[in-house]
Write an enzyme that holds these catalytic residues in place. Structure first.
Site, PDB file in Angstrom:
ATOM      1  N   ASN A 105     -34.108 -28.766   5.067  1.00 16.89           N
ATOM      2  CA  ASN A 105     -33.781 -28.309   6.427  1.00 16.89           C
ATOM      3  C   ASN A 105     -33.110 -26.938   6.497  1.00 16.89           C
ATOM      4  O   ASN A 105     -33.267 -26.238   7.487  1.00 16.89           O
ATOM      5  CB  ASN A 105     -32.927 -29.365   7.141  1.00 16.89           C
ATOM      6  CG  ASN A 105     -31.576 -29.546   6.503  1.00 16.89           C
ATOM      7  OD1 ASN A 105     -31.451 -29.428   5.292  1.00 16.89           O
ATOM      8  ND2 ASN A 105     -30.571 -29.821   7.297  1.00 16.89           N
ATOM      9  N   GLU A 202     -23.885 -33.913  -0.969  1.00 15.89           N
ATOM     10  CA  GLU A 202     -23.887 -33.586   0.462  1.00 15.89           C
ATOM     11  C   GLU A 202     -24.999 -34.418   1.084  1.00 15.89           C
ATOM     12  O   GLU A 202     -26.181 -34.078   0.963  1.00 15.89           O
ATOM     13  CB  GLU A 202     -24.172 -32.086   0.668  1.00 15.89           C
ATOM     14  CG  GLU A 202     -23.110 -31.161   0.122  1.00 15.89           C
ATOM     15  CD  GLU A 202     -21.797 -31.213   0.887  1.00 15.89           C
ATOM     16  OE1 GLU A 202     -21.740 -31.867   1.937  1.00 15.89           O
ATOM     17  OE2 GLU A 202     -20.831 -30.613   0.401  1.00 15.89           O
ATOM     18  N   CYS A 236     -27.722 -32.041   9.168  1.00 21.87           N
ATOM     19  CA  CYS A 236     -27.045 -33.251   8.669  1.00 21.87           C
ATOM     20  C   CYS A 236     -25.767 -33.582   9.435  1.00 21.87           C
ATOM     21  O   CYS A 236     -25.419 -34.736   9.604  1.00 21.87           O
ATOM     22  CB  CYS A 236     -26.741 -33.086   7.193  1.00 21.87           C
ATOM     23  SG  CYS A 236     -25.828 -31.573   6.873  1.00 21.87           S
ATOM     24  N   GLU A 416     -18.526 -27.877  -0.277  1.00 21.04           N
ATOM     25  CA  GLU A 416     -19.165 -26.578  -0.424  1.00 21.04           C
ATOM     26  C   GLU A 416     -18.431 -25.606   0.491  1.00 21.04           C
ATOM     27  O   GLU A 416     -17.857 -26.000   1.496  1.00 21.04           O
ATOM     28  CB  GLU A 416     -20.648 -26.676  -0.063  1.00 21.04           C
ATOM     29  CG  GLU A 416     -21.361 -27.538  -1.092  1.00 21.04           C
ATOM     30  CD  GLU A 416     -22.866 -27.557  -0.998  1.00 21.04           C
ATOM     31  OE1 GLU A 416     -23.386 -27.776   0.107  1.00 21.04           O
ATOM     32  OE2 GLU A 416     -23.526 -27.363  -2.028  1.00 21.04           O
TER      33      GLU A 416
HETATM   34  N1  LIG Z   1     -24.664 -33.079   3.919  1.00 18.62           N
HETATM   35  C1  LIG Z   1     -25.446 -32.026   3.878  1.00 18.62           C
HETATM   36  O1  LIG Z   1     -24.975 -30.923   3.609  1.00 18.62           O
HETATM   37  C2  LIG Z   1     -26.913 -32.145   4.159  1.00 18.62           C
HETATM   38  C3  LIG Z   1     -27.589 -33.351   4.083  1.00 18.62           C
HETATM   39  N2  LIG Z   1     -28.938 -33.415   4.335  1.00 18.62           N
HETATM   40  C4  LIG Z   1     -29.605 -34.710   4.301  1.00 18.62           C
HETATM   41  O2  LIG Z   1     -30.857 -34.598   3.647  1.00 18.62           O
HETATM   42  C5  LIG Z   1     -31.795 -35.511   4.182  1.00 18.62           C
HETATM   43  C6  LIG Z   1     -33.107 -34.832   4.476  1.00 18.62           C
HETATM   44  O3  LIG Z   1     -33.546 -34.104   3.380  1.00 18.62           O
HETATM   45  P1  LIG Z   1     -34.691 -34.631   2.403  1.00 18.62           P
HETATM   46  O4  LIG Z   1     -35.182 -33.440   1.656  1.00 18.62           O
HETATM   47  O5  LIG Z   1     -35.666 -35.459   3.151  1.00 18.62           O
HETATM   48  O6  LIG Z   1     -33.852 -35.579   1.417  1.00 18.62           O
HETATM   49  P2  LIG Z   1     -34.342 -36.288   0.069  1.00 18.62           P
HETATM   50  O7  LIG Z   1     -33.178 -37.074  -0.394  1.00 18.62           O
HETATM   51  O8  LIG Z   1     -35.628 -36.966   0.243  1.00 18.62           O
HETATM   52  O9  LIG Z   1     -34.628 -35.077  -0.951  1.00 18.62           O
HETATM   53  C7  LIG Z   1     -33.631 -34.132  -1.270  1.00 18.62           C
HETATM   54  C8  LIG Z   1     -33.996 -33.464  -2.596  1.00 18.62           C
HETATM   55  O10 LIG Z   1     -33.933 -34.426  -3.644  1.00 18.62           O
HETATM   56  C9  LIG Z   1     -35.129 -34.381  -4.416  1.00 18.62           C
HETATM   57  N3  LIG Z   1     -35.324 -35.718  -4.979  1.00 18.62           N
HETATM   58  C10 LIG Z   1     -36.011 -36.747  -4.435  1.00 18.62           C
HETATM   59  N4  LIG Z   1     -35.932 -37.831  -5.245  1.00 18.62           N
HETATM   60  C11 LIG Z   1     -35.174 -37.469  -6.322  1.00 18.62           C
HETATM   61  C12 LIG Z   1     -34.729 -38.140  -7.487  1.00 18.62           C
HETATM   62  N5  LIG Z   1     -35.042 -39.403  -7.738  1.00 18.62           N
HETATM   63  N6  LIG Z   1     -33.973 -37.465  -8.367  1.00 18.62           N
HETATM   64  C13 LIG Z   1     -33.615 -36.175  -8.140  1.00 18.62           C
HETATM   65  N7  LIG Z   1     -34.012 -35.480  -7.053  1.00 18.62           N
HETATM   66  C14 LIG Z   1     -34.783 -36.114  -6.150  1.00 18.62           C
HETATM   67  C15 LIG Z   1     -36.175 -33.916  -3.426  1.00 18.62           C
HETATM   68  O11 LIG Z   1     -37.310 -33.405  -4.091  1.00 18.62           O
HETATM   69  C16 LIG Z   1     -35.402 -32.877  -2.641  1.00 18.62           C
HETATM   70  O12 LIG Z   1     -35.363 -31.657  -3.344  1.00 18.62           O
HETATM   71  C17 LIG Z   1     -31.137 -36.065   5.418  1.00 18.62           C
HETATM   72  O13 LIG Z   1     -30.622 -37.343   5.155  1.00 18.62           O
HETATM   73  C18 LIG Z   1     -29.980 -35.121   5.688  1.00 18.62           C
HETATM   74  O14 LIG Z   1     -28.914 -35.650   6.366  1.00 18.62           O
HETATM   75  C19 LIG Z   1     -29.642 -32.316   4.638  1.00 18.62           C
HETATM   76  C20 LIG Z   1     -29.008 -31.087   4.710  1.00 18.62           C
HETATM   77  C21 LIG Z   1     -27.596 -30.923   4.514  1.00 18.62           C
HETATM   78  C1  LIG Z   2     -24.190 -26.556   8.338  1.00 18.63           C
HETATM   79  C2  LIG Z   2     -25.128 -27.157   7.311  1.00 18.63           C
HETATM   80  C3  LIG Z   2     -25.945 -28.169   7.906  1.00 18.63           C
HETATM   81  C4  LIG Z   2     -27.034 -28.667   7.019  1.00 18.63           C
HETATM   82  O1  LIG Z   2     -27.259 -28.139   5.903  1.00 18.63           O
HETATM   83  O2  LIG Z   2     -27.727 -29.611   7.455  1.00 18.63           O
END
Ligand SMILES: NC(=O)C1=CN([C@@H]2O[C@H](COP(=O)(O)OP(=O)(O)OC[C@H]3O[C@@H](n4cnc5c(N)ncnc54)[C@H](O)[C@@H]3O)[C@@H](O)[C@H]2O)C=CC1
Ligand SMILES: CCCC(=O)O
Length: 442
Positions: A105, A202, A236, A416
């Site tokens: 994102n 995160e 997020c 972060e």
């Molecule tokens: N707290 C924060 O700063 C943020 C959290 N998010 C969260 O991320 C999610 C959406 O992003 P997605 O890319 O769909 O998440 P995801 O968890 O599906 O993937 C995130 C990353 O992990 C990798 N990945 C997938 N399976 C893995 C494994 N078994 N081992 C190691 N790496 C693996 C993916 O290829 C990708 O690069 C939402 O839940 C959102 O809330 C998104 C942005 C910021």
């Molecule tokens: C401010 C950062 C929000 C995100 O990475 O989803």
């Protein structure tokens, strides 16, 4: 399509990317921007070895020397006086090769938030972007190269879960900083635990935004829109559970719906556009599925919630939807409990401060929160009592790099941004100095 691994620079593993159209087009109309082949064990090992070789040189450089290529935060230890003139001091030392794994994102921002402090603290980083957004991390590598970062210090590997697994399991990796969903975050933590690697997580959120009747209503409405519709709601820390004090609910809904209906959806490269397309067709379907489920569970759609085709024929086939406001929501509804990651705001009434704090905290997530009120005591009391890594008072989604960012509960741990990041990308060495004779027991 290029069907094999290619090397763009000695420090970048760049997999078969062949620009076919503008980046926005990938997002807007579902055309192919590039195709890539995931890195396997051999490429991952090579990237980590090259990062490690660069790290051995980089770690020896003083902060001032590193500051020539990257703006280095003040990294310092402590001096501790001991009896008899002896003393100890602490040194902040780098961890080694750190891995960054990013969500789709905020692809450039996530890569920057992880790699800049990692490198500033003397580490190397191997970064894996999401396979949905493979390109911008490579651009960041080019920027680092231009700034003078040594070859190998920042490597980009492409791929999905398998490549991520290889990175987390690699014995030469000292730390994994992960941004993504809770289920993947748990797997990353499990894998890292086996190698006793440090972890920053995160993860997702379902953050509450509390709007009290004494608020400045126009600001609260604008804040609620910022909390829900920034970047198509794919954020997020969005405040997607909007609790509004009952007395001001009608005015709030009228204003919020009017503004939501006026949001220009379309080509994100145009100045006037305020909302682009969602990341993919399956994600659009998932978000629309949440809206259908909300209706079945009794929510009322006040606006939006359906796919839209912008008038520009170039955008036909893109994954656009109209931003949605849901009324008549209850705490037990799916749309209120689960992260939607799309432009859907759930609005809920409340009566008292105590009640709303209890409801706001009744979640396994704890990334962010917000409060709108003119009462300064209430604002700080609420901020103290909300179980979240961030609380925004009278605004929402303000995340400058000087300010720490991260979650409570299942939204993760570690931070972060801000000075505190140093603690997550360095380790403390204690040096004890004897100034007299050894007072031995033997
Ligand atoms: N707290 C924060 O700063 C943020 C959290 N998010 C969260 O991320 C999610 C959406 O992003 P997605 O890319 O769909 O998440 P995801 O968890 O599906 O993937 C995130 C990353 O992990 C990798 N990945 C997938 N399976 C893995 C494994 N078994 N081992 C190691 N790496 C693996 C993916 O290829 C990708 O690069 C939402 O839940 C959102 O809330 C998104 C942005 C910021
Ligand atoms: C401010 C950062 C929000 C995100 O990475 O989803």
């Amino acid at each position: 399509m290029i069907g094999c691994t290619t090397w763009l620079h000695p420090y970048v593993f760049y997999l078969g990317a062949q620009p076919a159209c503008k980046p926005a087009n990938l997002v807007c109309v579902g055309r192919i921007l590039c195709q890539m082949v995931p890195c396997g064990a051999e490429e991952v090992d090579e990237a980590i070895k090259s990062a490690h070789a660069a790290y051995l040189q980089w770690r020896k450089m003083a902060g001032m020397e590193r500051a020539r290529v990257i703006c280095v935060l003040f990294i310092k230890g402590q001096h501790i006086q001991l009896p008899g003139g002896s003393f100890a001091y602490t040194r902040r030392e780098p961890l080694g090769v750190c891995v960054g794994i990013g969500a789709w994102n905020y692809p450039f921002q996530i890569a920057s938030w992880k790699s800049a402090p990692a490198l500033a603290c003397g580490n190397a980083m191997v970064f894996k972007p999401s396979p949905m957004t493979p390109v911008t991390a490579v651009i960041l590598a080019e920027i680092y190269k231009e700034a003078g970062v040594p070859d190998g210090l920042f490597c980009v590997v492409q791929g999905g879960a398998d490549t991520g697994t290889l990175l987390c399991q690699h014995p030469k990796v000292a730390k994994v900083s992960f941004t993504g969903s809770v289920p993947t975050g748990k797997k990353v933590m499990e894998m890292s635990a086996k190698g006793v690697k440090q972890v920053t997580l995160e993860l997702g959120g379902k953050s509450p935004l509390l709007i009290f009747k004494d608020c400045e209503l126009e600001n609260a409405v604008k804040g609620a829109l910022m909390a829900n519709f920034l970047t198509q709601g794919e954020v997020c820390c969005n405040g997607t559970r909007v609790y509004v004090q009952r007395e001001i609910m009608p005015q709030f809904l009228e204003k919020v719906v009017k503004r939501t209906k006026a949001i220009p959806v379309g080509d994100p490269l145009l100045d006037g556009t305020r909302m682009g397309a969602l990341i993919s067709k399956p994600h659009l379907e998932k978000v629309l599925g949440f809206v259908s489920q909300a209706k079945k569970e009794g929510a009322k759609v006040l606006c939006g919630g359906e796919p839209i085709v912008p008038s520009d024929p170039n955008l036909k086939g893109g994954y656009f939807m109209a931003p949605c406001v849901l009324d008549n929501c209850r705490d037990d509804m799916t749309c209120v409990k689960e992260e939607i990651f799309g432009p859907v705001m759930s609005v809920l009434p409340f009566d008292t401060e105590e009640e709303v704090i209890g409801r706001a905290n009744n979640t396994t997530f704890g990334l962010a929160s917000g409060v709108f009120t003119r009462d300064i005591s209430r604002a700080h009391r609420v901020a103290e009592n909300l179980e979240a890594g961030t609380c925004f008072i009278n605004n929402y989604n303000i995340s400058p790099v000087e300010v720490p960012f991260g979650g409570y509960k299942m939204s993760g741990f570690g931070r972060e941004n801000g000075q505190v990041t140093i603690e997550y990308y360095s380790q403390l060495k204690t040096v004890v100095v004897e100034m007299g004779d050894v007072d031995s027991l033997f």
